[in-house]
Write an enzyme that holds these catalytic residues in place. Structure first.
Site, PDB file in Angstrom:
ATOM      1  N   TYR A  87      -6.649   3.705  14.976  1.00 42.65           N
ATOM      2  CA  TYR A  87      -6.193   2.313  14.979  1.00 42.65           C
ATOM      3  C   TYR A  87      -6.159   1.751  16.390  1.00 42.65           C
ATOM      4  O   TYR A  87      -6.503   0.603  16.622  1.00 42.65           O
ATOM      5  CB  TYR A  87      -4.778   2.223  14.396  1.00 42.65           C
ATOM      6  CG  TYR A  87      -4.738   1.747  12.974  1.00 42.65           C
ATOM      7  CD1 TYR A  87      -5.369   2.456  11.960  1.00 42.65           C
ATOM      8  CD2 TYR A  87      -4.063   0.588  12.630  1.00 42.65           C
ATOM      9  CE1 TYR A  87      -5.328   2.026  10.659  1.00 42.65           C
ATOM     10  CE2 TYR A  87      -4.012   0.150  11.329  1.00 42.65           C
ATOM     11  CZ  TYR A  87      -4.644   0.871  10.354  1.00 42.65           C
ATOM     12  OH  TYR A  87      -4.608   0.437   9.063  1.00 42.65           O
ATOM     13  N   HIS A 120      -8.019  -6.763   9.250  1.00 39.97           N
ATOM     14  CA  HIS A 120      -7.439  -5.515   9.745  1.00 39.97           C
ATOM     15  C   HIS A 120      -7.480  -5.436  11.269  1.00 39.97           C
ATOM     16  O   HIS A 120      -6.691  -4.718  11.883  1.00 39.97           O
ATOM     17  CB  HIS A 120      -8.158  -4.324   9.120  1.00 39.97           C
ATOM     18  CG  HIS A 120      -7.237  -3.240   8.694  1.00 39.97           C
ATOM     19  ND1 HIS A 120      -6.186  -3.432   7.829  1.00 39.97           N
ATOM     20  CD2 HIS A 120      -7.177  -1.934   9.047  1.00 39.97           C
ATOM     21  CE1 HIS A 120      -5.539  -2.294   7.649  1.00 39.97           C
ATOM     22  NE2 HIS A 120      -6.124  -1.371   8.383  1.00 39.97           N
ATOM     23  N   LYS A 180       0.814  -1.212   0.000  1.00 40.26           N
ATOM     24  CA  LYS A 180       0.000   0.000   0.000  1.00 40.26           C
ATOM     25  C   LYS A 180       0.853   1.270   0.000  1.00 40.26           C
ATOM     26  O   LYS A 180       0.571   2.212  -0.728  1.00 40.26           O
ATOM     27  CB  LYS A 180      -0.946   0.015   1.205  1.00 40.26           C
ATOM     28  CG  LYS A 180      -1.871   1.214   1.220  1.00 40.26           C
ATOM     29  CD  LYS A 180      -2.892   1.140   2.323  1.00 40.26           C
ATOM     30  CE  LYS A 180      -3.805   2.363   2.281  1.00 40.26           C
ATOM     31  NZ  LYS A 180      -4.817   2.315   3.335  1.00 40.26           N
TER      32      LYS A 180
END
Length: 196
Positions: A179, A144, A71
């Site tokens: 996160y 994730h 990414k």
């Protein structure tokens, strides 16, 4: 992230003891301990983690995983901790028992068809979802979630958010904060425990 250490132990135990599957167990352990995205985990090859050549270190697990993140395009150097080593060794041995000798260029997380192709992201999601369902984990648990769980527990153990931001290759602290899943309960604990 999976915040409860009890839930964390349950999800790890699912593919280790409840429904033994060395590849799936390694997938979960790798996700929890490397902070890598699932696309980067699935791209790992045996040569990335094992010394499979003819040199002095042949047959040894490497100290680090070196990878260019898909990414971000950034280079990452990930320490291979003991939990990953144990899971790698168990999976490697299971393949040898099935008369499969992994080669350096072989993907680690391959399917059942005997082709040298990694499982898909959808398959990885199903593997994680199955373990989460068994553990009755609330909320959406995905690939994730493993990446976020690493950060949350590292933060709870005292790792600075700035270092986690660097590990994750995030461009802002706000992204890292999301996160970590810092919520009101965590904030309340800070005020509760700081007795000045």
């Amino acid at each position: 992230p999976i915040k409860s250490t009890e839930d964390l132990q349950k999800i790890k135990a699912y593919y280790k003891t409840v429904h033994p599957h060395p590849r799936n167990y390694l997938l979960i352990i790798t996700g929890l301990n490397t902070a890598l995205r699932i696309s980067d985990i699935l791209s790992l090859k045996w040569g990335d983690v094992y010394e499979l050549g003819t040199g002095a270190g042949k047959g040894q697990i490497k100290m680090h995983i070196y990878i260019k993140e898909k990414k971000t395009g950034k280079d990452a150097c990930i320490f291979i901790n003991q939990n990953i080593k144990d899971a790698l060794h168990a999976y490697y041995q299971s393949l040898l028992e099935q008369k499969e000798q992994p080669q350096a260029e072989d993907f680690i997380f391959t399917g059942q068809k005997g082709e040298n192709l990694p499982i898909t992201r959808v398959q990885a999601f199903r593997i994680i979802k199955e373990a989460a369902k068994y553990c009755d984990l609330e909320g959406t648990i995905s690939c994730h979630s493993l990446r976020k769980t690493f950060g949350y527990h590292a933060w709870k153990q005292g790792t600075s958010p700035a270092l986690l931001m660097h590990i994750y290759h995030h461009s802002s602290y706000q992204v890292t904060k999301c996160y970590l899943g810092i919520d009101q309960d965590e904030q309340d604990l800070v005020f509760q425990n700081i007795m000045l």
